[in-house]
Design an enzyme around this catalytic site. Structure first.
Site, PDB file in Angstrom:
ATOM      1  N   LYS A 107      40.495  38.866  43.854  1.00 25.73           N
ATOM      2  CA  LYS A 107      40.756  40.292  44.063  1.00 25.73           C
ATOM      3  C   LYS A 107      40.032  40.825  45.293  1.00 25.73           C
ATOM      4  O   LYS A 107      40.334  41.917  45.764  1.00 25.73           O
ATOM      5  CB  LYS A 107      40.370  41.080  42.822  1.00 25.73           C
ATOM      6  CG  LYS A 107      41.216  40.707  41.608  1.00 25.73           C
ATOM      7  CD  LYS A 107      40.928  41.588  40.419  1.00 25.73           C
ATOM      8  CE  LYS A 107      41.784  41.204  39.236  1.00 25.73           C
ATOM      9  NZ  LYS A 107      41.334  39.934  38.620  1.00 25.73           N
TER      10      LYS A 107
HETATM   11  C1  LIG Z   1      42.303  39.540  37.630  1.00 30.66           C
HETATM   12  C2  LIG Z   1      42.139  38.142  37.201  1.00 30.66           C
HETATM   13  C3  LIG Z   1      43.198  37.414  36.653  1.00 30.66           C
HETATM   14  C4  LIG Z   1      44.550  38.014  36.403  1.00 30.66           C
HETATM   15  O1  LIG Z   1      45.200  38.459  37.549  1.00 30.66           O
HETATM   16  P1  LIG Z   1      46.432  39.490  37.446  1.00 30.66           P
HETATM   17  O2  LIG Z   1      46.774  39.812  38.834  1.00 30.66           O
HETATM   18  O3  LIG Z   1      45.906  40.675  36.696  1.00 30.66           O
HETATM   19  O4  LIG Z   1      47.486  38.808  36.675  1.00 30.66           O
HETATM   20  C5  LIG Z   1      42.969  36.102  36.331  1.00 30.66           C
HETATM   21  N1  LIG Z   1      41.765  35.536  36.492  1.00 30.66           N
HETATM   22  C6  LIG Z   1      40.718  36.209  36.996  1.00 30.66           C
HETATM   23  C7  LIG Z   1      39.396  35.529  37.117  1.00 30.66           C
HETATM   24  C8  LIG Z   1      40.865  37.533  37.362  1.00 30.66           C
HETATM   25  O5  LIG Z   1      39.825  38.207  37.851  1.00 30.66           O
END
Ligand SMILES: *Cc1c(COP(=O)(O)O)cnc(C)c1O
Length: 451
Positions: A107
């Protein structure tokens, strides 16, 4: 480029408005009116190109109509100051390591990109208020998190002038390391500890966006993966991963991309990439015990449920926000019937769902066989490939977080002592500060009105 709402009852928006508003007036999600195909010459050259340059080409196709190309290039280069390497785990399974950013989470890419894009619009002066009448000096970002979003957004926006970030997180449901990544920053970051689950945090944020009085009082925007500036940049690393596999001699028509999914923003970016011409065979959405999408694939019925707490807590989502985007994309904005849409989706995407016991078993087995340390999220992706790869296929799963982010769990499951990277350890020295909050919207509103 114009953006329309998945609910079809809101006016078209330009990129500036789509980014600042996050959600359309009718509570739908913004979709680009056109998804440009990338030229064949670019797709052919990709295996020889640098990550940053691949990303800039992809970014230009999405944002090039609305952002000056020199500025966009700066923005992309500034976002991608780290690598997303493809690591071979065993025979036909590769890990796309998305955890080399500042908070060790994928992210970081979208959060940093969005912060810089908002800043770009703010610096342009006039137009950040394209969506109201009042002029505001500060943009307030509200973000609900089950762990990783909060830290990535907080760090991506830290110190960016003109923006204040409120991170809402469920009390006692994020790991201690995750918690210090957004509660110790200070400056323009405020952490709010909600007495509830992730879905309550998300509901508070959604209600705030819809509250007229609050929106008159302050300019609010989101930074969840509903925001186009957050989720679209995640397409960058998929192109780069495919390029790396091709460079190693694999055929695009054998490549299977597997994404551990929660709110489905990350896989949605991969699917947009596919629409742009990214050459792969098929996709897998891997879930933990929160099996709403898995059930949709099996039955064609979408039945959201309250989220269940699992080992892979960043995927504990009972009503994935980006589901609406996936439906809209493959129904061609409602042109196909629900049955036809389901058929298209199941021909390209399959699903998998794993209990905590299965996640643990996978982590142990993978570590024993290959020496690779999976975190509980990546474990769902790895296992889904183990369970579904056909002869000749090459699988690549997203390792979505560094195992040290879930150190207590990983150490306990594998009986090892995972090393904590320096930049993660630095957060843990800071002092935790947060505002306690109930899950009642009136309380949250009162708090914001007093700001
Ligand atoms: C946010 C996240 C996900 C899921 O991603 P999405 O875009 O919400 O489907 C999976 N693994 C980790 C470690 C995350 O931080």
């Amino acid at each position: 480029m114009q953006y329309y709402s998945t609910n079809g009852k809101a006016p078209l928006a330009d990129l500036n408005k789509a980014v600042v508003k996050g959600l359309a007036e009718d509570r739908g999600l913004y979709m680009p009116e056109v998804i440009h195909k990338l030229p064949k010459a670019f797709l052919d050259d990709m295996p020889k190109m640098r990550f940053q340059d691949i990303a800039f080409n992809v970014a230009s196709a999405f944002f090039g109509d609305d952002v000056d190309l020199d500025a966009l290039q700066d923005l992309v280069y500034d976002t991608l100051q780290f690598d997303c390497p493809v690591v071979k785990v065993k025979d036909n399974i590769y890990s796309l390591e998305l955890f080399h950013g500042p908070t060790l989470a994928f992210k970081d890419v979208g959060a940093r990109f969005m912060a810089r894009l908002l800043q770009y619009f703010l610096r342009q002066g006039s137009s950040v208020c394209g969506c109201g009448t009042a002029i505001y000096s500060t943009v307030n970002v509200l973000v609900a998190t089950s762990g990783d979003t909060g830290s990535a957004v907080a760090n991506g926006f830290l110190g960016v002038e003109g923006i204040h970030v409120y991170v809402l997180y469920p009390k006692g449901k994020v790991s201690p390391i995750q918690e210090c990544q957004f509660t110790t920053l200070g400056k323009n970051i405020t952490a709010i500890e909600v007495d509830g689950v992730f879905d309550d945090c998300q509901a508070l944020v959604k209600s705030a966006f819809m509250d007229e009085e609050l929106n008159k009082h302050m300019m609010l925007t989101s930074a969840n993966s509903i925001n186009v500036a957050r989720f679209l940049p995640q397409a960058f690393y998929y192109f780069n991963a495919v390029a790396q596999l091709i460079a190693q001699g694999h055929k695009p028509e054998d490549i299977v991309i597997c994404v551990p999914s929660g709110n489905f923003g990350n896989i949605c970016a991969a699917l947009f990439g596919h629409q742009m011409g990214m050459p792969v065979k098929r996709f897998i959405a891997a879930n933990n015990a929160n099996d709403i999408f898995y059930n949709y694939l099996q039955t064609g019925q979408y039945n959201p449920k309250p989220s269940k707490q699992t080992l892979a807590n960043a995927m504990d989502v009972g009503d994935p926000s980006n589901f609406a985007r996936i439906i809209n994309l493959y129904s061609q904005n409602g042109k196909l019937s629900p049955e036809e849409t389901h058929k298209v989706i199941t021909s390209l995407i399959s699903g998998a769902t794993y209990s905590d016991e299965q996640i643990k078993e996978t982590m142990r087995k993978c570590y024993k066989e290959t020496g690779y340390i999976l975190d509980p999220h990546g474990a769902c992706g790895y296992q889904a490939l183990e369970d579904s790869l056909q002869p000749g296929e090459i699988g690549i799963f997203c390792e979505t977080a560094h195992p040290a982010k879930f150190k207590e769990k990983v150490d306990d499951i594998l009986g090892i002592d995972v090393e904590i990277p320096e930049r993660l350890a630095a957060f843990m020295k800071g002092e935790k500060q947060s505002v306690p909050m109930t899950k009642n919207f009136e309380d949250f509103k009162k708090f914001l009105l007093a700001r």
